[in-house]
Design an enzyme around this catalytic site. Sequence first.
Site, PDB file in Angstrom:
ATOM      1  N   CYS A   2       0.830  -1.291  -0.061  1.00  0.00           N
ATOM      2  CA  CYS A   2      -0.006   0.047  -0.015  1.00  0.00           C
ATOM      3  C   CYS A   2       1.053   1.109  -0.082  1.00  0.00           C
ATOM      4  CB  CYS A   2      -0.969   0.028   1.228  1.00  0.00           C
ATOM      5  SG  CYS A   2      -1.804   1.402   1.187  1.00  0.00           S
ATOM      6  N   CYS A  47      -0.603   4.010   2.558  1.00  0.00           N
ATOM      7  CA  CYS A  47      -0.435   3.879   3.945  1.00  0.00           C
ATOM      8  C   CYS A  47       0.028   2.296   4.314  1.00  0.00           C
ATOM      9  CB  CYS A  47      -1.731   4.544   4.592  1.00  0.00           C
ATOM     10  SG  CYS A  47      -3.170   4.215   3.623  1.00  0.00           S
ATOM     11  N   SER A  48      -1.195   1.699   4.684  1.00  0.00           N
ATOM     12  CA  SER A  48      -0.678   0.373   5.315  1.00  0.00           C
ATOM     13  C   SER A  48      -2.084  -0.460   5.144  1.00  0.00           C
ATOM     14  CB  SER A  48      -0.308   0.646   6.587  1.00  0.00           C
ATOM     15  OG  SER A  48      -1.407   1.049   7.426  1.00  0.00           O
ATOM     16  N   CYS A  49      -2.850  -0.436   3.803  1.00  0.00           N
ATOM     17  CA  CYS A  49      -3.721  -1.231   3.867  1.00  0.00           C
ATOM     18  C   CYS A  49      -3.580  -2.558   3.489  1.00  0.00           C
ATOM     19  CB  CYS A  49      -4.668  -0.483   2.550  1.00  0.00           C
ATOM     20  SG  CYS A  49      -5.241   0.969   2.819  1.00  0.00           S
TER      21      CYS A  49
HETATM   22 FE    FE Z   1      -3.126   1.871   2.838  1.00  0.00          FE
END
Ligand code: FE
Length: 200
Positions: free
Chosen positions: A95, A98-100
């Site tokens: 991602c 971000c950090s999906c």
């Molecule tokens: Fe994300």
Amino acid sequence: MDIRVRALETLLIDKGYVDPAALDELVDTYEHRVGPHNGARVVARAWTDPTYRAWLLADATAAIGSDEGFGFSGRQGEHMVALENTPQLHNMVVCTLCSCYPWPVLGLPPVWYKSAPYRSRAVIDPRGVLADFGLQLPTQTEIRVWDSTAEIRYLVLPMRPDGTDGWSEEQLAKLVTRDSMIGTGVALTPQALAAQQAST
Ligand code: FE
């Protein structure tokens, strides 16, 4: 950080904004109920059941989340896509924003998945990132990097290791690592699993 979190939690509970039992439930869920062991079961079934595999590739959301599938549903797993690795194609998930991450099948993301270096280098130099993870793929294998969107979460379906003919779903699931489902690794070989079990 721990003290700050504790202070915030105390304040929110004191003011009646959150129920401590609800917090305990959340912590228990992410510590025990969701994690890569869920994804490993999905992969192992796809390896042993061609009908399930076809369903997973056609509609991962249903194959993973519905009651007829595994029932692994919830936040960050509403729109799932399964990506099948082959000798010609290796899929890897990031991602960049971000950090999906697909929580219902993999749990919470590892620290490196959220780090800026992984997020930027995964798209600039995927082969270099894989090398950092100790993975050397044949040069003719194409690497395809998938950037999670605001909604879609990916699960990599790694290749089934050789030497596992006749293995049960339960045995096979032990070969499926978290990283193999992100695409920064491959499934363990039977030998690697045996070595791992011998050392623990
Ligand atoms: Fe994300």
